[in-house]
Design an enzyme around this catalytic site. Structure first.
Site: not given
Ligand code: PNS
Length: 161
Positions: A17, A41, A90, A128
């Site tokens: 990150h 999660k 990645r 993570s």
């Molecule tokens: O580190 P992660 O868990 O892969 O991050 C995922 C994240 C936070 C980027 C994603 O889940 C997100 O943007 N969630 C907010 C809800 C949202 O806007 N979703 C996209 C449209 S459905």
């Protein structure tokens, strides 16, 4: 001012990150690292703990801010007047999901641009979840996370660092 948001769970923040955030901070005027509140999660660290770790490990990056959000990312970005979303890729395995997210975010707000950065090869295996797994079984994580995150992980898991 070009403001970018780098969203995620950061449970906990890793060197992978930090690679993306620090490189993003060289390109944009401000990078907001945004921790998602309502993650499906079940996290190891609370949002407050994750924010605290992130603030400490980005303390030397003057144009990086740490914040949390809930709900839709694009709504949060509007409140921050951010038009760019930074994501790290990645491996090919990340591509499909990220392409879907970028497409839905663009559909929801066509002003939002997703900016993909290839994670440094050195961290292409890193996540993570992997860090938590290795720490849980007492493996060495000092190459994967900053020392204070390593300590926080061992504290959380009740082990000696
Ligand atoms: O580190 P992660 O868990 O892969 O991050 C995922 C994240 C936070 C980027 C994603 O889940 C997100 O943007 N969630 C907010 C809800 C949202 O806007 N979703 C996209 C449209 S459905």
């Amino acid at each position: 001012m070009r403001i970018a948001v780098c969203p995620g769970s950061f449970d906990p923040v890793t060197y992978g990150h930090l690679d993306i955030v620090s490189r993003g901070a060289k390109i944009f005027d401000k990078v907001i690292v945004a921790v998602l509140y309502n993650s499906k999660k079940s996290p190891l660290f609370s949002v407050e703990e994750r924010l605290d770790l992130l603030r400490q490990v980005t303390a030397e990056m003057p144009n990086v801010e740490v914040d949390s959000f809930s709900g839709l990312l694009i709504d949060y970005m509007r409140t921050k007047q951010a038009k760019v979303l930074i994501k790290g890729l990645r491996a090919v395995s990340d591509f499909e999901y990220e392409m879907q997210m970028a497409a839905i975010n663009r559909k929801l707000d066509e002003e939002i641009e997703t900016f993909f950065m290839m994670t440094n090869n050195q961290y292409s295996y890193l996540s993570s979840s992997i860090v938590k797994e290795v720490a849980r079984y007492n493996g060495r994580i000092s190459d994967l996370v900053p020392p204070l995150v390593e300590r926080a992980l061992y504290d959380k898991l009740g082990r000696q660092a």
